[in-house]
Design a protein around this motif. Sequence first.
Motif, PDB file in Angstrom:
ATOM      1  N   LYS A  70       0.793  -1.233   0.000  1.00 42.73           N
ATOM      2  CA  LYS A  70       0.000   0.000   0.000  1.00 42.73           C
ATOM      3  C   LYS A  70       0.824   1.281   0.000  1.00 42.73           C
ATOM      4  N   GLY A  71       2.136   1.171   0.160  1.00 45.00           N
ATOM      5  CA  GLY A  71       2.964   2.363   0.282  1.00 45.00           C
ATOM      6  C   GLY A  71       3.213   3.076  -1.037  1.00 45.00           C
ATOM      7  N   LEU A  72       3.375   4.394  -0.941  1.00 44.21           N
ATOM      8  CA  LEU A  72       3.721   5.189  -2.115  1.00 44.21           C
ATOM      9  C   LEU A  72       5.218   5.095  -2.377  1.00 44.21           C
ATOM     10  N   PRO A  73       5.649   5.124  -3.623  1.00 45.53           N
ATOM     11  CA  PRO A  73       7.078   5.218  -3.918  1.00 45.53           C
ATOM     12  C   PRO A  73       7.632   6.506  -3.309  1.00 45.53           C
ATOM     13  N   VAL A  74       8.916   6.516  -2.948  1.00 45.53           N
ATOM     14  CA  VAL A  74       9.499   7.661  -2.236  1.00 45.53           C
ATOM     15  C   VAL A  74       9.333   8.964  -3.014  1.00 45.53           C
ATOM     16  N   HIS A  75       9.507   8.953  -4.319  1.00 48.71           N
ATOM     17  CA  HIS A  75       9.368  10.187  -5.092  1.00 48.71           C
ATOM     18  C   HIS A  75       7.942  10.721  -5.004  1.00 48.71           C
ATOM     19  N   GLU A  76       6.970   9.841  -5.160  1.00 52.16           N
ATOM     20  CA  GLU A  76       5.562  10.248  -5.078  1.00 52.16           C
ATOM     21  C   GLU A  76       5.235  10.787  -3.681  1.00 52.16           C
ATOM     22  N   ALA A  77       5.786  10.153  -2.647  1.00 57.36           N
ATOM     23  CA  ALA A  77       5.554  10.608  -1.271  1.00 57.36           C
ATOM     24  C   ALA A  77       6.114  12.013  -1.055  1.00 57.36           C
ATOM     25  N   ALA A  78       7.329  12.267  -1.525  1.00 49.79           N
ATOM     26  CA  ALA A  78       7.953  13.581  -1.358  1.00 49.79           C
ATOM     27  C   ALA A  78       7.179  14.657  -2.120  1.00 49.79           C
ATOM     28  N   VAL A  79       6.803  14.364  -3.354  1.00 49.66           N
ATOM     29  CA  VAL A  79       6.050  15.332  -4.167  1.00 49.66           C
ATOM     30  C   VAL A  79       4.686  15.603  -3.529  1.00 49.66           C
ATOM     31  N   ARG A  80       4.050  14.572  -3.031  1.00 48.18           N
ATOM     32  CA  ARG A  80       2.733  14.742  -2.395  1.00 48.18           C
ATOM     33  C   ARG A  80       2.838  15.649  -1.171  1.00 48.18           C
ATOM     34  N   LEU A  81       3.875  15.458  -0.356  1.00 46.04           N
ATOM     35  CA  LEU A  81       4.060  16.346   0.798  1.00 46.04           C
ATOM     36  C   LEU A  81       4.268  17.787   0.335  1.00 46.04           C
ATOM     37  N   ASN A  82       5.131  17.992  -0.634  1.00 51.54           N
ATOM     38  CA  ASN A  82       5.363  19.349  -1.140  1.00 51.54           C
ATOM     39  C   ASN A  82       4.083  19.973  -1.688  1.00 51.54           C
ATOM     40  N   ASP A  83       3.322  19.190  -2.449  1.00 52.57           N
ATOM     41  CA  ASP A  83       2.082  19.707  -3.029  1.00 52.57           C
ATOM     42  C   ASP A  83       1.090  20.126  -1.942  1.00 52.57           C
ATOM     43  N   MET A  84       1.023  19.374  -0.875  1.00 51.53           N
ATOM     44  CA  MET A  84       0.044  19.641   0.171  1.00 51.53           C
ATOM     45  C   MET A  84       0.518  20.703   1.174  1.00 51.53           C
ATOM     46  N   LEU A  85       1.817  20.739   1.460  1.00 51.60           N
ATOM     47  CA  LEU A  85       2.322  21.624   2.510  1.00 51.60           C
ATOM     48  C   LEU A  85       2.893  22.929   1.980  1.00 51.60           C
ATOM     49  N   GLY A  86       3.131  23.006   0.682  1.00 49.32           N
ATOM     50  CA  GLY A  86       3.606  24.251   0.083  1.00 49.32           C
ATOM     51  C   GLY A  86       4.846  24.789   0.769  1.00 49.32           C
ATOM     52  N   CYS A  87       4.808  26.075   1.099  1.00 50.03           N
ATOM     53  CA  CYS A  87       5.977  26.712   1.720  1.00 50.03           C
ATOM     54  C   CYS A  87       5.716  27.016   3.195  1.00 50.03           C
ATOM     55  N   GLU A  88       4.862  26.240   3.818  1.00 48.97           N
ATOM     56  CA  GLU A  88       4.517  26.446   5.219  1.00 48.97           C
ATOM     57  C   GLU A  88       5.676  26.085   6.151  1.00 48.97           C
ATOM     58  N   VAL A  89       5.576  26.594   7.382  1.00 54.57           N
ATOM     59  CA  VAL A  89       6.359  26.082   8.496  1.00 54.57           C
ATOM     60  C   VAL A  89       5.466  25.030   9.131  1.00 54.57           C
ATOM     61  N   VAL A  90       5.976  23.814   9.241  1.00 50.86           N
ATOM     62  CA  VAL A  90       5.206  22.681   9.731  1.00 50.86           C
ATOM     63  C   VAL A  90       5.828  22.221  11.049  1.00 50.86           C
ATOM     64  N   PHE A  91       4.993  22.041  12.060  1.00 53.38           N
ATOM     65  CA  PHE A  91       5.472  21.716  13.396  1.00 53.38           C
ATOM     66  C   PHE A  91       5.447  20.215  13.655  1.00 53.38           C
ATOM     67  N   CYS A  92       6.420  19.759  14.448  1.00 56.95           N
ATOM     68  CA  CYS A  92       6.515  18.345  14.799  1.00 56.95           C
ATOM     69  C   CYS A  92       6.936  18.227  16.257  1.00 56.95           C
ATOM     70  N   ASP A  93       6.774  17.035  16.815  1.00 52.65           N
ATOM     71  CA  ASP A  93       7.113  16.839  18.224  1.00 52.65           C
ATOM     72  C   ASP A  93       8.475  16.194  18.440  1.00 52.65           C
ATOM     73  N   GLY A  94       9.186  15.878  17.395  1.00 52.48           N
ATOM     74  CA  GLY A  94      10.517  15.276  17.511  1.00 52.48           C
ATOM     75  C   GLY A  94      11.406  15.792  16.403  1.00 52.48           C
TER      76      GLY A  94
END
Length: 164
Positions: A70-94
């Motif tokens: 069910k996993g996306l290929p790494v290139h598709e995963a990276a592009v999908r994140l960029n497409d969805m998150l744009g140029c935002e600052v995104v927060f994480c807990d680690g």
Amino acid sequence: MLTASDLPLITFIDIEASGLEPESYPIELGWADTLGNGDGFLVRPLHEWTHWDPVAASIHGIQRDELFEKGLPVHEAAVRLNDMLGCEVVFCDGLDSDQFWLNRLFDAAGVEPSFELADFHQLHTLLSKQHMVSLQHILKGLPIPHRAQADAERYANAVLASYS
């Protein structure tokens, strides 16, 4: 004082990984924002990504076979994140671990991330001290799902709850 209607868009990301060791890699990515948007997906490991920690697997409950099915290929995963998150600052807990795994993903994909990762505690630049204290209190009372999108939603929902 900020009210919920004044709340800036805040986006959170979470990453589940094959383990915590230096040879680990991202297996699931999820994000959610304070407007109710979000996404999550599994990542298909590269052939050289073989590390699998059974302790980590017992926490997140993801099976390695599931990544190949069910996993996306790494290139598709990276592009999908960029497409969805744009140029935002995104927060994480680690920050250290999440930055390591994002770098691993984007380097393997040959793609530059369009967004910037920031530590959860940097939210104090957007939220009042009162809201940060409330947010931390709310988070302590919420279970940690240990699935990427659900973990990101936990943070986004806690921010919203700190305003009610």
